[in-house]
Design an enzyme around this catalytic site. Structure first.
Site, PDB file in Angstrom:
ATOM      1  N   HIS A 290       4.017   5.749  11.822  1.00 36.35           N
ATOM      2  CA  HIS A 290       3.602   5.635  10.419  1.00 36.35           C
ATOM      3  C   HIS A 290       2.692   6.845  10.181  1.00 36.35           C
ATOM      4  O   HIS A 290       1.466   6.719  10.087  1.00 36.35           O
ATOM      5  CB  HIS A 290       2.863   4.320  10.207  1.00 36.35           C
ATOM      6  CG  HIS A 290       2.702   3.921   8.768  1.00 36.35           C
ATOM      7  ND1 HIS A 290       2.910   4.777   7.703  1.00 36.35           N
ATOM      8  CD2 HIS A 290       2.337   2.727   8.211  1.00 36.35           C
ATOM      9  CE1 HIS A 290       2.678   4.141   6.571  1.00 36.35           C
ATOM     10  NE2 HIS A 290       2.337   2.897   6.852  1.00 36.35           N
TER      11      HIS A 290
ATOM     12  N   ARG B 156       0.802  -1.218   0.000  1.00 38.82           N
ATOM     13  CA  ARG B 156       0.000   0.000   0.000  1.00 38.82           C
ATOM     14  C   ARG B 156       0.842   1.278   0.000  1.00 38.82           C
ATOM     15  O   ARG B 156       0.675   2.149  -0.846  1.00 38.82           O
ATOM     16  CB  ARG B 156      -0.905   0.046   1.235  1.00 38.82           C
ATOM     17  CG  ARG B 156      -2.199  -0.686   1.109  1.00 38.82           C
ATOM     18  CD  ARG B 156      -2.588  -1.255   2.453  1.00 38.82           C
ATOM     19  NE  ARG B 156      -1.683  -2.341   2.752  1.00 38.82           N
ATOM     20  CZ  ARG B 156      -1.891  -3.596   2.328  1.00 38.82           C
ATOM     21  NH1 ARG B 156      -2.994  -3.888   1.706  1.00 38.82           N
ATOM     22  NH2 ARG B 156      -1.003  -4.538   2.539  1.00 38.82           N
ATOM     23  N   THR B 157       1.724   1.390   0.986  1.00 35.60           N
ATOM     24  CA  THR B 157       2.395   2.671   1.192  1.00 35.60           C
ATOM     25  C   THR B 157       3.286   3.015   0.007  1.00 35.60           C
ATOM     26  O   THR B 157       3.293   4.150  -0.474  1.00 35.60           O
ATOM     27  CB  THR B 157       3.206   2.635   2.505  1.00 35.60           C
ATOM     28  OG1 THR B 157       2.368   2.130   3.542  1.00 35.60           O
ATOM     29  CG2 THR B 157       3.704   4.012   2.869  1.00 35.60           C
TER      30      THR B 157
ATOM     31  N   LYS C 111      25.594  -5.604  -0.974  1.00 32.76           N
ATOM     32  CA  LYS C 111      27.060  -5.696  -1.067  1.00 32.76           C
ATOM     33  C   LYS C 111      27.740  -4.980   0.087  1.00 32.76           C
ATOM     34  O   LYS C 111      28.941  -4.767   0.093  1.00 32.76           O
ATOM     35  CB  LYS C 111      27.527  -5.082  -2.390  1.00 32.76           C
ATOM     36  CG  LYS C 111      26.930  -5.740  -3.618  1.00 32.76           C
ATOM     37  CD  LYS C 111      27.357  -4.976  -4.871  1.00 32.76           C
ATOM     38  CE  LYS C 111      26.621  -5.484  -6.092  1.00 32.76           C
ATOM     39  NZ  LYS C 111      26.830  -4.602  -7.255  1.00 32.76           N
TER      40      LYS C 111
ATOM     41  N   ARG D 245      10.980   3.751   4.233  1.00 27.26           N
ATOM     42  CA  ARG D 245      10.469   2.770   5.220  1.00 27.26           C
ATOM     43  C   ARG D 245      11.659   1.933   5.677  1.00 27.26           C
ATOM     44  O   ARG D 245      12.471   1.484   4.865  1.00 27.26           O
ATOM     45  CB  ARG D 245       9.409   1.866   4.613  1.00 27.26           C
ATOM     46  CG  ARG D 245       9.102   0.677   5.536  1.00 27.26           C
ATOM     47  CD  ARG D 245       7.903  -0.088   5.111  1.00 27.26           C
ATOM     48  NE  ARG D 245       6.694   0.680   5.308  1.00 27.26           N
ATOM     49  CZ  ARG D 245       5.461   0.170   5.219  1.00 27.26           C
ATOM     50  NH1 ARG D 245       5.294  -1.105   4.932  1.00 27.26           N
ATOM     51  NH2 ARG D 245       4.411   0.929   5.407  1.00 27.26           N
TER      52      ARG D 245
HETATM   53  N1   CP Z   1      -0.637   0.033   5.846  1.00 27.10           N
HETATM   54  C1   CP Z   1       0.585  -0.251   5.375  1.00 27.10           C
HETATM   55  O1   CP Z   1       1.578   0.363   5.778  1.00 27.10           O
HETATM   56  O2   CP Z   1       0.639  -1.241   4.434  1.00 27.10           O
HETATM   57  P1   CP Z   1       1.934  -1.703   3.649  1.00 27.10           P
HETATM   58  O3   CP Z   1       2.834  -2.402   4.636  1.00 27.10           O
HETATM   59  O4   CP Z   1       1.449  -2.612   2.546  1.00 27.10           O
HETATM   60  O5   CP Z   1       2.614  -0.474   3.091  1.00 27.10           O
END
Ligand code: CP
Length: 296
Positions: free
Chosen positions: A109, A31-32, A59, A81
């Site tokens: 988040h 999603r993100t 590496k 992320r």
């Molecule tokens: N909600 C969310 O962060 O989903 P993903 O891990 O798929 O990005």
């Protein structure tokens, strides 16, 4: 305004033409990552995708060297992320580019919380004060829960964390929340049920006997849904583990806004990128007239 843009036949505006957004994902995401990349493209930014598993990280390249390398290509924003809390903050000290946290460890988040609050406002109006929200499940390992507690309580909502003691943070001092360890005891007392996934990838010890027992005690099952009113909202950040924290038919119930959360996420992330990258941070006149035209 950006939600309106995403609903057009050609959902694209020139606001970030000439800007480059790179997504650097050191942890899995559907999603993100897709949401940020779609948001950047709908604002006409150029996008670059970095995936740790197929990069020079394998590496031995350090995070710092990776950031310097990517920055040398000429970028305006990094969407990151990482499994470790604090990485986006650290990166921001190394680069002139804007850095957006797309989820760091158990920590935060932020854009998930923004899109969740936005979704709630579309359903419940701008004023969320007094809204009662249950966040159910693995709060301990959830960055989504931490960001949502901040966002929701800042807007006046009443938040209750529901889950077994082993899946609660060890110290809740300073958290403006109530806590319940018995879902059935408090079921029916909330406007919103925000269900969390068991973060199995972050759990190395036995925090509950079995997934089946967890589902029996804390899963949002069809039986439990039947005890809820017609106007409750069911939310989940995804990915869902159907049959564990949420039954398949509950995820697909009309009261579930899980897919809507995803759709709203694109508009919210467009807004985040726009606020960071467009001109001096103020809305340029051509964007304003284009959006006003769409509304008319
Ligand atoms: N909600 C969310 O962060 O989903 P993903 O891990 O798929 O990005």
């Amino acid at each position: 305004s950006f939600l309106e843009v995403t609903r057009r036949d050609i959902p694209k505006v020139p606001a970030l033409r000439g800007k480059t957004v790179v997504s650097m994902f050191y942890e899995d995401s559907t999603r993100t990552r897709l949401s940020f990349e779609t948001a950047a493209k709908r604002l006409s930014a150029d996008t670059m995708t970095f995936t740790a598993g197929s990069s020079a990280v394998r590496k031995g390249e350090s995070l710092l060297d990776t950031v310097r390398t990517v920055e040398a290509m000429g970028i305006d924003a990094i969407v990151v992320r990482h499994r470790s809390a604090g990485v986006p903050h650290r990166m921001a000290g190394w680069t002139q580019a804007s850095v957006v946290n797309a989820g760091d460890g158990w920590h935060e988040h932020p854009t998930q919380a923004l899109l969740d609050v936005f979704t709630l406002r579309l359903h419940r109006g701008a004023d969320l004060s007094g809204l009662s929200v249950a966040i159910v499940g693995d709060v301990k390992h959830s960055r989504v829960a931490r960001s949502n507690v901040k966002a929701l309580t800042a807007l006046g909502a009443d938040v209750t964390l529901v889950g077994p003691p082993t899946l609660m943070p060890p110290d809740l001092t300073g958290w403006p929340v109530r806590v319940s360890h018995d879902l059935d005891d408090v079921l029916g007392t909330f406007d919103v049920y925000y269900v969390l996934r068991i973060q199995r990838e972050r759990i190395s010890e036995a925090l509950f006997p079995t997934l089946r027992e967890y589902a029996n005690r804390y899963g949002l099952t069809e039986e439990r849904l039947a005890r809820l009113g017609a106007d409750v909202l069911i939310m989940h950040p995804g990915p869902t583990n159907r049959g564990v924290e949420i039954a398949a038919n509950v995820a697909d119930d009309p009261r579930s806004v899980i897919t809507e959360q995803v759709a709203n996420g694109v508009a919210v992330r467009m807004a985040v990128l726009y606020r960071l990258l467009a001109g001096d941070g103020r809305r340029p006149p051509e964007m304003l007239s284009e959006l006003e035209g769409a509304r008319a």
